[in-house]
Structure formats: C-alpha cells, structure tokens
Design an enzyme around this catalytic site. Sequence first.
Site, PDB file in Angstrom:
ATOM      1  N   ASP A 139      -5.545  -4.319   5.238  1.00  0.00           N
ATOM      2  CA  ASP A 139      -4.696  -4.251   6.440  1.00  0.00           C
ATOM      3  C   ASP A 139      -4.267  -5.629   6.939  1.00  0.00           C
ATOM      4  O   ASP A 139      -4.080  -5.825   8.141  1.00  0.00           O
ATOM      5  CB  ASP A 139      -5.410  -3.496   7.577  1.00  0.00           C
ATOM      6  CG  ASP A 139      -5.926  -2.149   7.130  1.00  0.00           C
ATOM      7  OD1 ASP A 139      -5.192  -1.469   6.398  1.00  0.00           O
ATOM      8  OD2 ASP A 139      -7.055  -1.789   7.489  1.00  0.00           O
ATOM      9  N   LYS A 141       0.053  -7.070   4.070  1.00  0.00           N
ATOM     10  CA  LYS A 141       0.624  -7.352   2.742  1.00  0.00           C
ATOM     11  C   LYS A 141       1.981  -6.683   2.573  1.00  0.00           C
ATOM     12  O   LYS A 141       2.866  -7.222   1.932  1.00  0.00           O
ATOM     13  CB  LYS A 141      -0.320  -6.857   1.636  1.00  0.00           C
ATOM     14  CG  LYS A 141      -1.660  -7.572   1.613  1.00  0.00           C
ATOM     15  CD  LYS A 141      -2.585  -6.999   0.564  1.00  0.00           C
ATOM     16  CE  LYS A 141      -3.098  -5.616   0.873  1.00  0.00           C
ATOM     17  NZ  LYS A 141      -3.990  -5.518   2.026  1.00  0.00           N
ATOM     18  N   GLY A 178      -2.339   1.704   2.763  1.00  0.00           N
ATOM     19  CA  GLY A 178      -1.262   2.121   3.679  1.00  0.00           C
ATOM     20  C   GLY A 178      -0.487   0.881   4.059  1.00  0.00           C
ATOM     21  O   GLY A 178      -0.890   0.154   4.955  1.00  0.00           O
ATOM     22  N   HIS A 179       0.586   0.604   3.327  1.00  0.00           N
ATOM     23  CA  HIS A 179       1.340  -0.620   3.569  1.00  0.00           C
ATOM     24  C   HIS A 179       2.493  -0.330   4.530  1.00  0.00           C
ATOM     25  O   HIS A 179       3.421   0.393   4.203  1.00  0.00           O
ATOM     26  CB  HIS A 179       1.842  -1.197   2.247  1.00  0.00           C
ATOM     27  CG  HIS A 179       0.713  -1.680   1.377  1.00  0.00           C
ATOM     28  ND1 HIS A 179       0.858  -2.089   0.093  1.00  0.00           N
ATOM     29  CD2 HIS A 179      -0.611  -1.822   1.654  1.00  0.00           C
ATOM     30  CE1 HIS A 179      -0.321  -2.466  -0.396  1.00  0.00           C
ATOM     31  NE2 HIS A 179      -1.219  -2.293   0.541  1.00  0.00           N
ATOM     32  N   GLN A 209      -5.701  -3.090  -0.524  1.00  0.00           N
ATOM     33  CA  GLN A 209      -7.011  -3.394   0.059  1.00  0.00           C
ATOM     34  C   GLN A 209      -7.179  -4.925   0.157  1.00  0.00           C
ATOM     35  O   GLN A 209      -6.197  -5.640   0.177  1.00  0.00           O
ATOM     36  CB  GLN A 209      -8.159  -2.762  -0.718  1.00  0.00           C
ATOM     37  CG  GLN A 209      -8.266  -1.251  -0.563  1.00  0.00           C
ATOM     38  CD  GLN A 209      -7.274  -0.476  -1.397  1.00  0.00           C
ATOM     39  OE1 GLN A 209      -7.071  -0.753  -2.557  1.00  0.00           O
ATOM     40  NE2 GLN A 209      -6.636   0.506  -0.807  1.00  0.00           N
TER      41      GLN A 209
HETATM   42  P1  IMP Z   1     -12.106   4.273  -0.200  1.00  0.00           P
HETATM   43  O1  IMP Z   1     -11.314   3.170  -0.814  1.00  0.00           O
HETATM   44  O2  IMP Z   1     -11.294   5.375   0.383  1.00  0.00           O
HETATM   45  O3  IMP Z   1     -13.191   4.756  -1.124  1.00  0.00           O
HETATM   46  O4  IMP Z   1     -12.908   3.631   1.061  1.00  0.00           O
HETATM   47  C1  IMP Z   1     -13.907   2.626   0.903  1.00  0.00           C
HETATM   48  C2  IMP Z   1     -13.815   1.609   2.023  1.00  0.00           C
HETATM   49  O5  IMP Z   1     -12.619   0.842   1.875  1.00  0.00           O
HETATM   50  C3  IMP Z   1     -13.766   2.210   3.435  1.00  0.00           C
HETATM   51  O6  IMP Z   1     -14.422   1.346   4.329  1.00  0.00           O
HETATM   52  C4  IMP Z   1     -12.284   2.245   3.739  1.00  0.00           C
HETATM   53  O7  IMP Z   1     -12.026   2.241   5.116  1.00  0.00           O
HETATM   54  C5  IMP Z   1     -11.837   0.942   3.074  1.00  0.00           C
HETATM   55  N1  IMP Z   1     -10.432   0.936   2.678  1.00  0.00           N
HETATM   56  C6  IMP Z   1      -9.894   1.529   1.595  1.00  0.00           C
HETATM   57  N2  IMP Z   1      -8.578   1.287   1.541  1.00  0.00           N
HETATM   58  C7  IMP Z   1      -8.284   0.502   2.590  1.00  0.00           C
HETATM   59  C8  IMP Z   1      -7.077  -0.117   3.049  1.00  0.00           C
HETATM   60  O8  IMP Z   1      -5.999   0.003   2.463  1.00  0.00           O
HETATM   61  N3  IMP Z   1      -7.190  -0.851   4.185  1.00  0.00           N
HETATM   62  C9  IMP Z   1      -8.372  -1.023   4.835  1.00  0.00           C
HETATM   63  N4  IMP Z   1      -9.506  -0.473   4.436  1.00  0.00           N
HETATM   64  C10 IMP Z   1      -9.472   0.278   3.319  1.00  0.00           C
END
Ligand code: IMP
Length: 427
Positions: free
Chosen positions: A13, A16, A40-41, A223
């Site tokens: 977040d 990007k 979520g861009h 991420q």
């Molecule tokens: P997962 O990727 O859904 O398995 O989540 C694992 C961890 O990564 C959690 O803490 C999510 O909130 C975090 N996470 C996954 N994708 C994002 C992102 O795009 N932005 C921020 N946090 C993320």
Amino acid sequence: MPLIAVIGAQWGDEGKGKVVDLLAEKADLVVRFSGGPNAGHTVLNPYGEFRLHLVPSGIFYPHTRCLIGNGVVVSPAVLLEELEHLQKKEVDTSRLFISNRAHLIMPYHTLLDKLEEEARGSKALGTTRSGVGPAYMDKVARLGIRVGDLLDKEGLLSRLRFVLKQKNILLTKVYGTPPLSLKEIHHQYCQYGDRLAPFICDTEPLVKQALERGELILFEGAQGTLLDIDFGTYPYVTSSSPVVAGAFVGLGLSPTKIDYVLGVLKSYTTRVGGGPMPTELRGKTGESIRQIAHEYGATTGRPRRCGWFDAVAARFSTYINGFNGVALTRLDVLDTFASIKVCTGYKVNGDIIHQFPNNSAVLQRCQPIYEELPGWQCSTTHLRHFGELPPPAQSYVKRLEELINCPISIISVGPRREQTIIARPIL
Ligand code: IMP
C-alpha cells in the site's frame, strides 16, 4: 531503453499504482510478476478512480502492453470482473497478456484461506482471504493448476479430478465442510477459459522481444518487501516474493537485464493485517493519519494500522532490493502536523539496534527510537518542484535520504498524476 522495477518497500500500500501509472506513460510494456488479487493498486486518472487487483496499472495508456507473468496467481473471477469494469469505462483491454504458466486460484483455495485463518484463532495472519497463500502452497507442492490448463478442457478435468480428491479429503475430514463438486468447478473454469483464451499466451517471448527492440519495460511490484515470504516479518507475510529478485523468476528473465530499481516508500508507515509494526500509533495521531489519508485496505476495506516513518525497516528494504532511487509518496498527508517523528533505531532488551531483526517475536518487542522534525503546516498538494516545498518539508525528505542511504527521486503530493515532483531524473 531501460528496464525499471517499481518495488514496494514497506508492508504494501505504498502507492505503487500511482507511480506505475505515472511512469507507464512512456512504457511499452508493464508487467506484474508476483502476488495475485490480494493486491489493490489505486489509480486515479482521466478514466476515473480504479482499484486494480490483477491488471497492471499501465492498462490506461493506449500504447502500453500489459502482462501478467508466470509468478502471479490468477483468480479468473476477479480478473474477469476487473476487465469488465475497465471495458465499461471504455479502457481498451485488448493489450493484456496472461502467462500460460501462471497458477490459478481455485474455489478450494479461497475456501481454505478462510478456514485456515479461522483455525489460527488469535494467531490469524489477517490474510486478504483471496486464496493467494493456498494457491502458492499448491504451486510448490506440485498440485497447482495453471492458466494454460484452461485451454485443454479434457486435461483440466483429469488434473482437477486428481487434485480435488485430495482437497475434498482435507475439507471434509479436517475442516468438516461439505466436499466441492468436480463437475461444477470444471464447468465454471471451462467458461472462464473460453473468456480468457484471447489473453493467454507464452509471455517470455514478449518480454524478450521488447528488450531486443529497446522498449521501456516497467515491472509493477505488488505487496511490499516487509511482506516477502523470505525477508518479511515471517509468518506475518504474504506467500510470494515481492522483492525485486522475485521479478526474475516471476517473468523468466535474467537479473543482468535490469537498469533501475525504484523503491516506493510512503512518507509514514502503514500495515494491514497482523504482525509486528514498531512505529504503529494506536492513539489520536494514528487515527488522524488514517482519516487524512483514508487508510483503508483497497482489497478488504479494513482500516490500516498507521504510524511514523520507520527508517530502520526502510533501510533494510533498500539493501535487500538495491534501490537506485525512491519514490516517496503521500508527503501531503503530513501537511498539517506541527512536528513529525522518524524512527531511527529500536530499543530491545536494553540494547539499541539499527538493524531490522529477522525474527517477528523480537521485532514485536522493539520500541522505536524517534527523531522529531518540525512540520510545515501548509498545503503541498499544488507544488511541482522540490525547491517550492516549504523548507521543513525539504529537510524531512533530505533526512529520510540520509537515513535510508538512497536518493529520493520522485515525491508524490496527491493522488493525481500531475501531483508529482520529480526531484531527480530516473536514469
Ligand atoms: P495474503 O497475501 O492474502 O495471504 O495476506 C498475507 C498478509 O499480507 C496479510 O497481512 C495481508 O493483509 C497482507 N497483504 C497482502 N496483500 C497486500 C497488499 O496488497 N497490501 C497490503 N497488505 C497486503
């Protein structure tokens, strides 16, 4: 023309989407290499405001081809919904290419993501529940189903029969839920395959040809480094490699080809989901940042945890990725604060440390050591040159550069493309 990677340097977040949207104006190819619909861009441009989960942020430029690489896990349902939304807004999606080697998120992955999280109870990771972790687990366990498999209906049925047998044992015997239907999933994924067929191809040759033609290629990271499966705050991480190294296996490309690694850092810190975050502000200041910046997850809507800039963590990310420069986003969010803190070290077990710990339990005990800098208390959203920034804002940026040992090339002072200061040329 160069190959530039845009990499998240915190817990995701970082903004990007805006940076890629901006740089994509000159890009020929924009590529996603890792993660999946958990990303979520957010992009705000003349077409409107978008939250892109799978489609690369370059899709808005008519000359830019967009590619979803083999390292991404693809949810066909999310992707098709996203494409429909873009098409409704008259964005041309015909320049999207999806690697036939990318793995699919299947209905049992989303279900297992939810069931596993529930089973973890108070130790839940706070995943986005989009099935990303279980899909990567299957990829490594050699139980995955790939995008290319959608094009062979018979082959898909046979593969699904084999995998679903194991998944249904897990679902019924371990989690006590009803089994999933082979026929229904097969039918649904055949339909997805029909709709996605025009986009599916071998993507490595596309990258190779773009390199040979000297085109500008942008890697769009998803991420952030501190969520990396190896270098993040394990186990509170995602299941992929968002660091720049992930791009080479996530696309099938040699590391020798990269010209510039641009780290993206927010001017403060946020985190969504569980896990340690030393600079988290649980009181009024954290809430102010959340409200001013509207810090709610683009994928899940969850409130993001907010805190001051953590230079220890940012320095670690800079080293791991070898950033050539940084895009510092959301500086305007700090416009109203009388003073601004920056974490320069941690106090833990009576010691002062300046290295980012490799262990989440240790990081959890770290108390931030802050340096306090004067705020500027005026709007920066209309400024376009570094020299126009109020002197305390300039000092803040320069201090961050010193602390992370990396030049800040781009400063973002608002969500729109034009709300950007190019402090130093990239390349
Ligand atoms: P997962 O990727 O859904 O398995 O989540 C694992 C961890 O990564 C959690 O803490 C999510 O909130 C975090 N996470 C996954 N994708 C994002 C992102 O795009 N932005 C921020 N946090 C993320």
